[in-house]
Structure formats: C-alpha cells, structure tokens
Write an enzyme that holds these catalytic residues in place. Structure first.
Site, short mmCIF file in Angstrom:
data_model
loop_
_atom_site.label_atom_id
_atom_site.label_comp_id
_atom_site.label_asym_id
_atom_site.label_seq_id
_atom_site.Cartn_x
_atom_site.Cartn_y
_atom_site.Cartn_z
N LYS A 115 5.48 3.77 8.46
CA LYS A 115 5.23 4.73 9.55
C LYS A 115 6.44 4.92 10.45
O LYS A 115 6.60 5.99 11.04
CB LYS A 115 4.01 4.29 10.39
CG LYS A 115 2.70 4.47 9.66
CD LYS A 115 1.54 4.55 10.63
CE LYS A 115 0.24 4.82 9.93
NZ LYS A 115 -0.91 4.86 10.82
N LYS A 199 -0.67 7.72 -1.10
CA LYS A 199 -2.12 7.82 -0.87
C LYS A 199 -2.48 9.13 -0.16
O LYS A 199 -1.66 9.68 0.58
CB LYS A 199 -2.63 6.60 -0.10
CG LYS A 199 -2.16 6.54 1.32
CD LYS A 199 -2.85 5.40 2.08
CE LYS A 199 -2.36 5.43 3.52
NZ LYS A 199 -2.98 4.47 4.40
N LYS A 202 -4.31 11.54 6.24
CA LYS A 202 -4.45 12.55 7.29
C LYS A 202 -3.09 13.03 7.77
O LYS A 202 -2.96 14.11 8.30
CB LYS A 202 -5.14 11.93 8.51
CG LYS A 202 -6.52 11.41 8.23
CD LYS A 202 -7.10 10.72 9.45
CE LYS A 202 -7.10 9.22 9.29
NZ LYS A 202 -8.38 8.58 9.46
P1 TYM Z 1 -7.49 4.64 8.44
O1 TYM Z 1 -8.00 5.41 9.61
O2 TYM Z 1 -6.15 5.00 7.89
O3 TYM Z 1 -8.51 4.70 7.25
C1 TYM Z 1 -9.88 4.34 7.38
C2 TYM Z 1 -10.38 3.70 6.09
O4 TYM Z 1 -10.16 4.55 4.97
C3 TYM Z 1 -9.43 3.86 3.97
N1 TYM Z 1 -8.51 4.82 3.35
C4 TYM Z 1 -8.46 5.09 2.04
N2 TYM Z 1 -9.16 4.60 1.00
C5 TYM Z 1 -8.87 5.09 -0.23
N3 TYM Z 1 -7.92 6.04 -0.46
C6 TYM Z 1 -7.20 6.56 0.56
N4 TYM Z 1 -6.29 7.49 0.32
C7 TYM Z 1 -7.46 6.08 1.89
N5 TYM Z 1 -6.94 6.37 3.11
C8 TYM Z 1 -7.60 5.59 4.00
C9 TYM Z 1 -8.67 2.75 4.71
O5 TYM Z 1 -8.41 1.65 3.86
C10 TYM Z 1 -9.64 2.38 5.79
O6 TYM Z 1 -10.58 1.44 5.31
N6 TYM Z 1 -5.83 0.45 10.60
C11 TYM Z 1 -7.03 1.15 10.13
C12 TYM Z 1 -8.09 1.31 11.19
C13 TYM Z 1 -8.50 0.04 11.82
C14 TYM Z 1 -9.29 -1.00 11.22
C15 TYM Z 1 -9.42 -1.99 12.21
C16 TYM Z 1 -9.87 -1.14 9.96
C17 TYM Z 1 -8.21 -0.36 13.08
N7 TYM Z 1 -8.77 -1.59 13.31
C18 TYM Z 1 -10.14 -3.15 11.96
C19 TYM Z 1 -10.58 -2.31 9.72
C20 TYM Z 1 -10.70 -3.30 10.70
C21 TYM Z 1 -6.64 2.53 9.66
O7 TYM Z 1 -5.67 3.10 10.10
O8 TYM Z 1 -7.51 3.08 8.78
#
Ligand code: TYM
Length: 336
Positions: A115, A199, A202
């Site tokens: 990032k 991947k 967003k």
């Molecule tokens: P985020 O917002 O990027 O994504 C949310 C969830 O979606 C999954 N994900 C995917 N799975 C499969 N293919 C993809 N292309 C894909 N893109 C996203 C992510 O693995 C996630 O489960 N840091 C985290 C948010 C967060 C969090 C936490 C998660 C903050 N605190 C505590 C778990 C526990 C994030 O940015 O996810």
C-alpha cells in the site's frame, strides 16, 4: 483459556462498496457462521483513515457498507454489527499493544509494502501500525476465530504474536491467540478480472477489474465478457490451470458460487472455450448478486433503521470489550 466457546470476529473497510471478492472470500462465510458461533462484525472505519479519505463521505460509506452486509445476509438480530469508531476500546487497546508489538514485526508486513509502494516515507504512521489496530480489534473480544482470506492471514498471525508476548511480558492469561479462519476452498482469493496475478480490490483504479454488489445485470455480463482470458480451451484437470491465472480465477469463481470443486466445473466445460464458459459464469454471478442488490436498494430507504442497528451493535460490543480493556490496563500497571 481452554474450553472457551467459539467467538468469531471480523471486519471490513468501508471504502467503496462490496465486491465479489469480499463476498465469496469473506461475507458469505460470515453469513454461514452466524448459525454456528457468536459473531461480531464491524466496519473498520478507523482503518479507512490510514489512506486519504473524503470526510464528507465516510459516514455515508459506513452506512452503505452496513446495508450491503445486511443485504448479503448478516442479521443484526444474530450478529453484533457495528462501526469500529463507535467503540473506543479498539483504539485504546491498540495503543497499549503498540508498546508490545516490535518494529521488526511490522517491518515484515507485506500489506504496508504494497500500500505504501514507492512512497514509504510519505505513508501515514497509521498505515504502518494498521496491523496493531487490527490485533486490538480481535483481541479486545477474545476472538477465537477470525474469518479472513489469505491477504489478511499475516495480520492475524501478528495478532497471535502480540497476544502471546503481552501475556508473557505481563505474566497474565488475558488474551486469547486467535486462529485465522481461512476457507481454503476454491476462490479463497478472487483475482482481478483484468490481471490474474493481483487480487480483486476496491482500490483498483479500473472498475472493469471487479464486480460490485451494486452492478446492474448488464454491467456484470459485460465485465465477465471482457474479463481477460487466454485462447486455450478449458482443460479437464485443475492442475493444468496453475499456469493460467485468469482461467483459474474464472473457474474458481464459478466453483465458489455453485459450491462445486474446480474439477466438477471443469468436468462440465472441459474442451470448450471461454465463448461457452463466460455466459454461464455471467448467469451464475447475476443469479447470486441480483437478489442481494434488490435487498440493498430496499435497505437504503431507511437510513435511520441502519443507524439504529449500528448503535445497538456498538453498545453491545462496548460491553463485551470493557473487561478485556480493563484487564490490559491492570496488566500494564495503570489500573488497580
Ligand atoms: P478488506 O476490507 O480489504 O476485506 C474484507 C474481507 O474480504 C476479504 N477479501 C477478499 N477475499 C477474496 N478475494 C479477494 N479479492 C478479497 N478482497 C478482500 C478479506 O480477506 C477480508 O476478510 N484489514 C481488513 C479489515 C479488518 C479486519 C480486522 C479483518 C480490520 N480489522 C480484524 C479481520 C479482523 C481489510 O482491509 O479487509
């Protein structure tokens, strides 16, 4: 902490809407887990601040993502659904944990490298310490399982390291080391429709790279039709997809939606080209998303209801977090 009941905690950043990767990789699993365990799901709006945000949009984004989760099947009557910023125990515990986490540990986090890109010196400190807030998110509830996909696994492993070091440093049995709960199945990671090596995300500047929950049926058909592929027909053996990331991604998406293995999907399409496969895939994606989209349109009509769900969720979450936060303050010597 043996014999503890399963407690699931996970979060999603409220930046942009839900896309197919979030849904197949995370949210539809969250929905299933609601019947198996106590679940807490939150909108990671404090994490959203680690990169540039539009302050006039953030609240609306939180509400929109909450509505999207509910439309996808997260039931506020079954799960605790809330915004991270509404529960100050998260950033409070994060500070204590920043004093436990080591620079070397954070230096190894690949998401920061991805990032921050070439502008490491210009990245926010919050982007660097992001995984510590994520650790606090789950440790403050004594989460036993954290459903995420591969992209987040390293962060959950860091949360385990922080939990164990804190317990050890202060000679307490306060934190539970959470398990990353990776589906391991097909579409564990949904890739960009434009490039099978990154991947679906967003933050990808190309909207053609992802399928959004809000896309119309026509847009979905168009995006699938234009998805990058190769000229070869589909093989009959999943092993032969390894060197063909775009083909593998599309087969994985089909398998995840239909609940089949990649081999079962290939058994239906082996020998056929993408001209035959893509329309079938577009149909499957439309059938999955169209009803969720309709529900989202309904839910958006009643913002006050969404806000009420989030307020009730935050109150419950704060109650659950309070004893662990108090325990952490006690452990470091700031509270009797
Ligand atoms: P985020 O917002 O990027 O994504 C949310 C969830 O979606 C999954 N994900 C995917 N799975 C499969 N293919 C993809 N292309 C894909 N893109 C996203 C992510 O693995 C996630 O489960 N840091 C985290 C948010 C967060 C969090 C936490 C998660 C903050 N605190 C505590 C778990 C526990 C994030 O940015 O996810």
């Amino acid at each position: 902490m043996t014999g503890q009941a399963m407690r699931v905690v996970s979060g999603i950043q409220p930046t942009g809407g839900l896309h197919l990767g979030n849904l197949l990789g995370a949210i539809l699993r969250w929905v299933r887990m609601q019947d198996e365990a106590e679940c807490l799901f939150f909108l990671a709006d404090l994490h959203a601040l680690t990169v540039e945000v539009d302050p006039t949009q953030l609240k609306a984004n939180v509400r929109e993502m909450a509505a999207a989760l509910i439309a996808s099947g997260i039931d506020p009557a079954k799960s605790t659904l809330f915004a991270q910023s509404a529960v100050p125990a998260h950033p409070e515990l994060a500070w204590l944990l920043q004093c436990t986490a080591r620079m070397g540990w954070l230096n190894r986090m690949t998401q920061f490298k991805e990032k921050s890109g070439k502008s490491r010196e210009g990245a926010s400190v919050g982007l660097f310490t992001y995984p510590v807030l994520q650790a606090a998110d789950v440790l403050v509830y004594n989460a036993t399982h954290v459903p995420v996909e591969e992209d987040q696994k390293q962060h959950i492993e860091l949360a385990r390291d922080i939990a164990l070091k804190f317990n050890n440093d202060f000679d307490v049995e306060l934190f539970v080391a959470p398990e990353p709960y990776i589906s391991g199945g097909t579409a564990a990671r949904v890739m960009s429709l434009r490039d099978g090596s990154v991947k679906m995300s967003k933050s990808d500047p190309s909207d053609m790279s992802r399928i959004n929950l809000t896309d119309s049926d026509e847009a979905i058909v168009q995006k699938v039709r234009k998805a990058r592929t190769d000229p070869e027909p589909l093989p009959d053996d999943p092993a032969l997809l390894t060197a063909r990331p775009e083909a593998k991604n599309l087969v994985g998406i089909m398998a995840a939606i239909s609940g089949e293995s990649e081999a079962a999907v290939l058994a239906r399409f082996a020998g056929q080209g993408f001209g035959a496969f893509k329309p079938a895939l577009a149909d499957a994606v439309v059938a999955l998303l169209a009803p969720l989209r309709l529900r989202l349109v309904e839910l958006r009509r009643d913002e006050a209801q969404i806000d009420a769900f989030l307020a009730a969720g935050a109150e419950r979450a704060a109650t659950l977090a309070a004893p662990v936060l108090a325990g952490a303050y006690r452990a470091v010597g700031l509270r009797a």
